[in-house]
Design a protein around this motif. Sequence first.
Motif, short mmCIF file in Angstrom:
data_model
loop_
_atom_site.label_atom_id
_atom_site.label_comp_id
_atom_site.label_asym_id
_atom_site.label_seq_id
_atom_site.Cartn_x
_atom_site.Cartn_y
_atom_site.Cartn_z
N THR A 7 0.86 -1.20 0.00
CA THR A 7 0.00 0.00 0.00
C THR A 7 0.89 1.25 0.00
N ASP A 8 0.27 2.37 -0.37
CA ASP A 8 1.04 3.63 -0.34
C ASP A 8 1.51 3.93 1.08
N SER A 9 0.66 3.68 2.08
CA SER A 9 1.08 4.04 3.44
C SER A 9 2.25 3.16 3.90
N SER A 10 2.25 1.85 3.54
CA SER A 10 3.39 1.00 3.94
C SER A 10 4.66 1.45 3.22
N PHE A 11 4.51 1.80 1.93
CA PHE A 11 5.70 2.25 1.19
C PHE A 11 6.23 3.57 1.79
N ASP A 12 5.33 4.51 2.03
CA ASP A 12 5.75 5.84 2.50
C ASP A 12 6.39 5.78 3.90
N GLU A 13 6.06 4.75 4.68
CA GLU A 13 6.67 4.61 6.02
C GLU A 13 8.19 4.44 5.94
N LEU A 14 8.68 4.07 4.76
CA LEU A 14 10.14 3.89 4.60
C LEU A 14 10.85 5.24 4.53
N TYR A 15 10.09 6.30 4.31
CA TYR A 15 10.67 7.65 4.21
C TYR A 15 10.72 8.35 5.57
N CYS A 59 10.74 5.48 -9.48
CA CYS A 59 11.91 4.66 -9.89
C CYS A 59 12.10 3.45 -8.99
N ILE A 60 11.87 3.60 -7.70
CA ILE A 60 12.08 2.48 -6.76
C ILE A 60 11.02 1.39 -7.02
N ILE A 61 9.78 1.81 -7.22
CA ILE A 61 8.72 0.83 -7.49
C ILE A 61 8.96 0.16 -8.84
N GLY A 62 9.30 0.95 -9.86
CA GLY A 62 9.56 0.39 -11.19
C GLY A 62 10.72 -0.60 -11.17
N SER A 63 11.82 -0.20 -10.56
CA SER A 63 13.02 -1.06 -10.61
C SER A 63 12.86 -2.31 -9.75
N ASN A 64 11.98 -2.27 -8.74
CA ASN A 64 11.70 -3.44 -7.92
C ASN A 64 10.88 -4.47 -8.68
N LYS A 85 18.58 6.20 -0.08
CA LYS A 85 18.33 5.37 1.13
C LYS A 85 17.44 4.19 0.75
N LEU A 86 16.41 4.45 -0.08
CA LEU A 86 15.51 3.35 -0.48
C LEU A 86 16.18 2.39 -1.46
N LYS A 87 17.04 2.95 -2.32
CA LYS A 87 17.79 2.07 -3.25
C LYS A 87 18.61 1.06 -2.43
N GLU A 88 19.25 1.57 -1.38
CA GLU A 88 20.07 0.70 -0.51
C GLU A 88 19.18 -0.29 0.27
N HIS A 89 18.06 0.23 0.79
CA HIS A 89 17.13 -0.61 1.56
C HIS A 89 16.70 -1.85 0.76
N PHE A 90 16.39 -1.65 -0.55
CA PHE A 90 15.92 -2.77 -1.38
C PHE A 90 17.08 -3.44 -2.13
N GLN A 91 18.30 -2.93 -1.93
CA GLN A 91 19.50 -3.48 -2.58
C GLN A 91 19.32 -3.58 -4.10
N LEU A 92 18.90 -2.47 -4.68
CA LEU A 92 18.61 -2.45 -6.12
C LEU A 92 19.86 -2.11 -6.93
N THR A 93 20.02 -2.80 -8.05
CA THR A 93 21.19 -2.51 -8.91
C THR A 93 20.76 -1.92 -10.25
N ASN A 94 19.44 -1.81 -10.49
CA ASN A 94 18.96 -1.31 -11.78
C ASN A 94 18.31 0.08 -11.64
N VAL A 95 18.80 0.86 -10.69
CA VAL A 95 18.29 2.23 -10.55
C VAL A 95 19.42 3.16 -10.09
N ASP A 96 19.39 4.40 -10.63
CA ASP A 96 20.36 5.43 -10.22
C ASP A 96 19.65 6.76 -10.07
N PHE A 97 20.18 7.59 -9.18
CA PHE A 97 19.62 8.93 -8.99
C PHE A 97 20.70 9.97 -9.22
N VAL A 98 20.34 11.00 -9.97
CA VAL A 98 21.30 12.05 -10.32
C VAL A 98 20.77 13.37 -9.76
N ASN A 99 21.63 14.09 -9.03
CA ASN A 99 21.24 15.40 -8.51
C ASN A 99 21.62 16.46 -9.55
#
Length: 192
Positions: A7-15, A59-64, A85-99
Amino acid sequence: MYNKQITDSSFDELYSEEIQKISETHFSPVKEALLASAFLSEKTGAKILDIGSGAGKFCIIGSNNYDAHFTGVEQRETLVEESNKLKEHFQLTNVDFVNANILDIPFKEYTGFYFFNSFKENLHPEDRLDPETELSSTKYLSYTNYVKGQLSQMPNGTRIVTFYSDGNEIPETYKLQKTASEGKMKFWKKSK
Ligand SMILES: C[S@@+](CC[C@H](N)C(=O)[O-])C[C@H]1O[C@@H](n2cnc3c(N)ncnc32)[C@H](O)[C@@H]1O
């Protein structure tokens, strides 16, 4: 990988608490993130750019859930930190974030794009992520015209999904394939 039914609320709790407060208004719901990433990742070897990736929710939902590479470009550094932080939490290797600002990102290495109304915060006070953002129609036009120009140079078959957009950034060569979420989500493909 997590269950697609999260659910959105379970996902958002990670933030952090600060992000949880703005997530419902400013970041993609799980359902729409899944719909958009399914369409954008249909192509083998898909490389997807989220134009204004916020705290990385799309991106986190898509790459998961999909076999594609996701990149999020986001101008606010603190949101890129939350995304990583979420990329690390899910140990994803198919997502990157650029500032970075979108104006510094060439589109040619991507096959698909996601755009959730990112530039409207320059026009309407209620669309701002924070009260410090100054309204500027000049910025709105320059970002919108940049995206439109980059999209117009892309090859046939390029895909973009827009959410809550009035379509100003979509060139005429892109044809509407379908809509979802009562017309708020639009799925486009370049065809000539
Ligand atoms: C409505 S949020 C969408 C976040 C994300 N795409 C999602 O669906 O969860 C739009 C984001 O675009 C970012 N943004 C706006 N203009 C930008 C620009 N010119 N370059 C990079 N990021 C930008 C904002 O900082 C904000 O975080």
